[in-house]
Design a protein around this motif. Structure first.
Motif, mmCIF file in Angstrom:
data_model
loop_
_atom_site.group_PDB
_atom_site.id
_atom_site.type_symbol
_atom_site.label_atom_id
_atom_site.label_comp_id
_atom_site.label_asym_id
_atom_site.label_seq_id
_atom_site.Cartn_x
_atom_site.Cartn_y
_atom_site.Cartn_z
ATOM 1 N N GLY A 40 0.814 -1.214 0.000
ATOM 2 C CA GLY A 40 0.000 0.000 0.000
ATOM 3 C C GLY A 40 0.840 1.254 0.000
ATOM 4 N N VAL A 41 1.900 1.261 0.796
ATOM 5 C CA VAL A 41 2.776 2.434 0.845
ATOM 6 C C VAL A 41 3.492 2.616 -0.495
ATOM 7 C CG1 VAL A 41 4.744 3.520 2.013
ATOM 8 C CG2 VAL A 41 3.038 2.264 3.349
ATOM 9 N N LEU A 42 3.911 1.515 -1.098
ATOM 10 C CA LEU A 42 4.529 1.591 -2.426
ATOM 11 C C LEU A 42 3.560 2.164 -3.459
ATOM 12 C CD1 LEU A 42 6.559 -1.723 -2.663
ATOM 13 C CD2 LEU A 42 7.464 0.591 -2.942
ATOM 14 N N ASP A 43 2.315 1.734 -3.401
ATOM 15 C CA ASP A 43 1.304 2.256 -4.334
ATOM 16 C C ASP A 43 1.104 3.756 -4.161
ATOM 17 O OD1 ASP A 43 0.905 -0.260 -5.395
ATOM 18 O OD2 ASP A 43 -0.979 -0.618 -4.312
ATOM 19 N N VAL A 44 0.993 4.194 -2.911
ATOM 20 C CA VAL A 44 0.801 5.623 -2.646
ATOM 21 C C VAL A 44 1.996 6.414 -3.150
ATOM 22 C CG1 VAL A 44 0.619 7.358 -0.811
ATOM 23 C CG2 VAL A 44 -0.773 5.289 -0.713
ATOM 24 N N ARG A 45 3.212 5.928 -2.858
ATOM 25 C CA ARG A 45 4.413 6.627 -3.329
ATOM 26 C C ARG A 45 4.425 6.729 -4.856
ATOM 27 N NH1 ARG A 45 9.268 5.876 -5.674
ATOM 28 N NH2 ARG A 45 10.836 7.410 -5.111
ATOM 29 N N GLY A 46 4.063 5.665 -5.531
ATOM 30 C CA GLY A 46 4.047 5.687 -6.986
ATOM 31 C C GLY A 46 3.066 6.700 -7.542
ATOM 32 N N ARG A 47 1.872 6.769 -6.930
ATOM 33 C CA ARG A 47 0.880 7.736 -7.401
ATOM 34 C C ARG A 47 1.337 9.162 -7.127
ATOM 35 N NH1 ARG A 47 -2.679 3.993 -4.967
ATOM 36 N NH2 ARG A 47 -3.084 5.433 -3.269
ATOM 37 N N LEU B 87 4.446 10.250 -6.774
ATOM 38 C CA LEU B 87 5.548 10.587 -7.655
ATOM 39 C C LEU B 87 5.051 10.910 -9.064
ATOM 40 C CD1 LEU B 87 8.579 10.968 -7.825
ATOM 41 C CD2 LEU B 87 8.786 8.527 -8.318
ATOM 42 N N ALA B 88 4.122 10.132 -9.573
ATOM 43 C CA ALA B 88 3.560 10.402 -10.903
ATOM 44 C C ALA B 88 2.862 11.760 -10.926
ATOM 45 C CB ALA B 88 2.598 9.294 -11.308
ATOM 46 N N ASP B 89 2.111 12.062 -9.877
ATOM 47 C CA ASP B 89 1.418 13.350 -9.819
ATOM 48 C C ASP B 89 2.399 14.512 -9.705
ATOM 49 O OD1 ASP B 89 -1.040 12.140 -10.079
ATOM 50 O OD2 ASP B 89 -1.533 12.235 -7.943
ATOM 51 N N VAL B 90 3.471 14.321 -8.946
ATOM 52 C CA VAL B 90 4.471 15.382 -8.808
ATOM 53 C C VAL B 90 5.156 15.639 -10.144
ATOM 54 C CG1 VAL B 90 6.700 15.955 -7.762
ATOM 55 C CG2 VAL B 90 4.862 15.075 -6.349
ATOM 56 N N LEU B 91 5.449 14.585 -10.880
ATOM 57 C CA LEU B 91 6.067 14.774 -12.195
ATOM 58 C C LEU B 91 5.111 15.484 -13.150
ATOM 59 C CD1 LEU B 91 8.009 11.429 -12.522
ATOM 60 C CD2 LEU B 91 8.894 13.691 -11.903
ATOM 61 N N TYR B 92 3.821 15.193 -13.033
ATOM 62 C CA TYR B 92 2.825 15.922 -13.816
ATOM 63 C C TYR B 92 2.864 17.410 -13.431
ATOM 64 C CZ TYR B 92 -1.682 17.762 -15.266
ATOM 65 O OH TYR B 92 -2.657 18.545 -15.804
ATOM 66 N N LEU B 93 2.896 17.683 -12.114
ATOM 67 C CA LEU B 93 2.951 19.076 -11.663
ATOM 68 C C LEU B 93 4.216 19.779 -12.127
ATOM 69 C CD1 LEU B 93 1.516 19.008 -8.026
ATOM 70 C CD2 LEU B 93 0.495 20.023 -10.079
ATOM 71 N N GLU B 94 5.331 19.047 -12.225
ATOM 72 C CA GLU B 94 6.548 19.651 -12.775
ATOM 73 C C GLU B 94 6.317 20.123 -14.208
ATOM 74 O OE1 GLU B 94 9.915 17.047 -12.404
ATOM 75 O OE2 GLU B 94 10.305 17.726 -10.366
ATOM 76 N N GLY B 95 5.573 19.338 -14.966
ATOM 77 C CA GLY B 95 5.231 19.747 -16.325
ATOM 78 C C GLY B 95 4.348 20.984 -16.332
ATOM 79 N N VAL B 96 3.388 21.020 -15.421
ATOM 80 C CA VAL B 96 2.528 22.204 -15.300
ATOM 81 C C VAL B 96 3.375 23.415 -14.936
ATOM 82 C CG1 VAL B 96 0.648 23.243 -13.961
ATOM 83 C CG2 VAL B 96 0.483 20.855 -14.690
ATOM 84 N N GLY C 26 5.970 17.574 -2.781
ATOM 85 C CA GLY C 26 5.676 16.255 -3.328
ATOM 86 C C GLY C 26 6.905 15.381 -3.404
ATOM 87 N N HIS C 27 8.027 15.967 -3.833
ATOM 88 C CA HIS C 27 9.272 15.195 -3.876
ATOM 89 C C HIS C 27 9.703 14.787 -2.464
ATOM 90 C CE1 HIS C 27 10.287 15.079 -8.084
ATOM 91 N NE2 HIS C 27 10.047 16.385 -8.207
ATOM 92 N N GLU C 28 9.550 15.701 -1.499
ATOM 93 C CA GLU C 28 9.882 15.371 -0.111
ATOM 94 C C GLU C 28 9.004 14.231 0.396
ATOM 95 O OE1 GLU C 28 9.494 19.027 2.060
ATOM 96 O OE2 GLU C 28 11.138 19.981 0.963
#
Length: 123
Positions: free
Chosen positions: A62-69, A71-80, A104-106
């Motif tokens: 579960g923690v791995l899943d949350v981290r993955g989501r 991280l993906a959202d933070v990378l999206y925000l980097e694009g924004v 998000g990275h933290e």
């Protein structure tokens, strides 16, 4: 908002279609709805987590899943953020996006550390 409309809007969002809100009142209403929806399931999540997570290895997926989501959202925000800078959008928006990306990275780093504590073997 009706369930049918929310379902339709969620399906549209998955296809990349999103609605923009023009007033802070509309945004505040949406933020309140998001918060209410999230907290409505909190008791169920706690009960399920208590029953399901009986040892450290049970916590790990579960923690791995949350981290993955996250991280993906933070990378999206980097694009924004990149787009906001490129288009010369207001500095306050850029500053807030920078803060959100940094946070998000933290959070991703903290969750990676949390996952490491669930390893039962020695390196």
């Amino acid at each position: 908002m009706s369930l049918a409309r929310r379902t339709l809007m969620n399906a549209a969002a998955r296809l990349g279609w999103r609605r923009a809100y023009e007033t802070t009142a509309q945004i505040d209403a949406l933020l309140t709805e998001q918060t209410d929806t999230a907290y409505a399931g909190a008791a169920d999540h706690a009960a399920l987590a208590t029953a399901k997570h009986h040892d450290v290895l049970a916590v790990q997926p579960g923690v791995l899943d949350v981290r993955g989501r996250i991280l993906a959202d933070v990378l999206y925000l980097e694009g924004v953020l990149t787009g906001a800078r490129t288009r010369g959008l207001p500095q306050e928006l850029i500053d807030r996006l920078e803060d959100a990306v940094d946070h998000g990275h933290e959070l991703a780093v903290l969750l990676a550390g949390t996952v490491r504590t669930t390893a039962t073997g020695t390196p």
